[in-house]
Design an enzyme around this catalytic site. Structure first.
Site, mmCIF file in Angstrom:
data_model
loop_
_atom_site.group_PDB
_atom_site.id
_atom_site.type_symbol
_atom_site.label_atom_id
_atom_site.label_comp_id
_atom_site.label_asym_id
_atom_site.label_seq_id
_atom_site.Cartn_x
_atom_site.Cartn_y
_atom_site.Cartn_z
ATOM 1 N N ARG A 153 0.817 -1.212 0.000
ATOM 2 C CA ARG A 153 0.000 0.000 0.000
ATOM 3 C C ARG A 153 0.853 1.265 0.000
ATOM 4 N NH1 ARG A 153 -3.529 -3.811 2.851
ATOM 5 N NH2 ARG A 153 -2.329 -3.379 4.745
ATOM 6 N N GLU A 159 3.723 -10.459 14.926
ATOM 7 C CA GLU A 159 3.173 -10.971 16.177
ATOM 8 C C GLU A 159 3.684 -12.405 16.409
ATOM 9 O OE1 GLU A 159 -1.159 -11.262 18.424
ATOM 10 O OE2 GLU A 159 -1.052 -11.070 16.242
#
Lengths: 192, 183
Positions: free
Chosen positions: A72, A109
């Site tokens: 993006r 994560e």
């Protein structure tokens, strides 16, 4: 630092940008309120506001290089680079860039990922801007700063359309300032 | 543009000389057309965008669809300049919310291209953008996605064409505009 803290308080463009971002609950997993900027891209006026605000900020800062984080960052970086006369450098997932690359690991994560940059893209002492759509943990932006500094560039600032409220004030990433246009438009906690 | 040499705009040669060809990437035998070196030259990058904008600004294009990931570099500047929406066509599972997909063939196996439901409406006039056309498989999938929701694909625009792979013939009759050929 948010745009409202730095001269754009009350600027109607910021509300238009915020309103154009769609929130998708529980994507990519439960608990995450995903800030979907694709609806912003469907609104040519709001998309142009984003580019105009960044261009106004950076056009006199002598930026020679805009680095955009895949994918993006590839949408927001090039229009800014074109408008300020800077080169655009894509920072990519592993294995996508041909030729000689340098790579930087960063934490997810669960596990790690890697960002790559072409070794030949950067000249020493260039002034660089890093762009992505959103900053959450800052892990990807920190990896981007590392890549550019290893290649000899000076990172002037990191810029994102959306950022978590914790990035208000003089918050820095690896000592570099961060500039964010809007907060996420829903108040639920985003956990990463 | 489009290989008509008599009309060739002088900016095209400047762009062509900036494209870097990398042998044997991503695998042996492939001469990879690297456009990142064009992006390192602000004039060449601007000329690339200007050439497409000049062509499309009066064609009433309402949607520019860019193919992940290098179509995301060229599509948005064109969309912004002509006042069109930009729609990213993405690899599977990247787009949140409701999507439709189209499968297409790779050398070994298949892949999928996804588009958001509701991003493109019936009656939209669409331009599809990618950095390069090879076999045309990805562009064909893009055309299918747009047509399935009732858009009219006006043209496909690529910086580079590999004409020997005949991708032009896989575009369901849609015209292709390219700047540079590589043989």
């Amino acid at each position: 630092m948010f745009a409202v803290e730095n001269g754009l308080q009350g600027d109607p463009r910021l509300q238009a940008i915020s309103d154009a971002i769609r929130v998708i609950p529980h994507f990519p997993k439960t608990g995450i309120m995903f800030q979907d900027i694709t609806t912003l891209l469907l609104d040519p006026v709001a998309f142009k506001h984003v580019v105009d605000i960044f261009v106004d900020r950076y056009k006199h800062m002598n930026i020679s290089l805009v680095a955009g984080v895949e994918a993006r960052g590839f949408i927001f970086g090039p229009p800014i680079a074109l408008a300020i006369g800077a080169k655009f450098i894509p920072l990519r997932k592993p294995g996508k860039l041909p030729g000689k690359v340098i790579s930087e690991e960063y934490e997810l994560e669960y596990g790690n990922d890697r960002l790559e940059m072409s070794m030949e893209a950067v000249k020493s002492q260039e002034r660089a801007l890093v762009i992505d759509d959103l900053v959450a943990t800052g892990g990807t932006l920190s990896a981007s700063i590392n890549l550019l500094e290893r290649a000899g560039a000076e990172v002037v600032e990191c810029a994102c359309v959306v950022g978590l409220p914790k990035f208000k004030g003089q918050c820095k990433l690896k000592g570099k300032p961060l500039y964010v246009l809007v907060e996420p438009s829903q108040l639920e906690e985003i956990t990463f | 543009m489009s290989g008509n040499k008599q009309d060739e705009d002088p900016r095209i040669n400047g762009i062509k000389t900036k494209i870097r060809v990398v042998p044997d990437f991503p695998k042996k035998g492939i001469m990879f057309q690297d456009i990142t070196t064009v992006l390192l030259d602000p004039k060449a990058f601007k000329d690339t965008i200007d050439l497409f904008v000049e062509r499309y600004r009066d064609k009433n294009i309402s949607v520019v669809a860019g193919i992940e990931a290098r179509g995301f570099i060229f599509g948005p500047p064109i969309a912004l300049a002509i006042g069109a929406k930009f729609v990213p066509l993405r690899k599977p599972k990247k787009l949140p919310g409701e999507t439709i997909f189209e499968e297409y063939e790779l050398e070994y196996g298949n892949d999928r291209l996804e588009m958001h439901v509701g991003a493109v409406e019936a009656g939209d006039r669409a331009l599809v953008v990618d950095d390069l056309i090879a076999t045309g498989g990805t562009l064909c999938a893009a055309i299918n996605l747009l047509e399935r929701v009732g858009a009219e694909v006006v043209e496909c625009a690529c910086v580079i064409e590999l004409p020997e792979l005949k991708g032009r013939q896989r575009l369901k009759g849609k015209p292709l505009c390219m700047l540079v050929e590589y043989r």
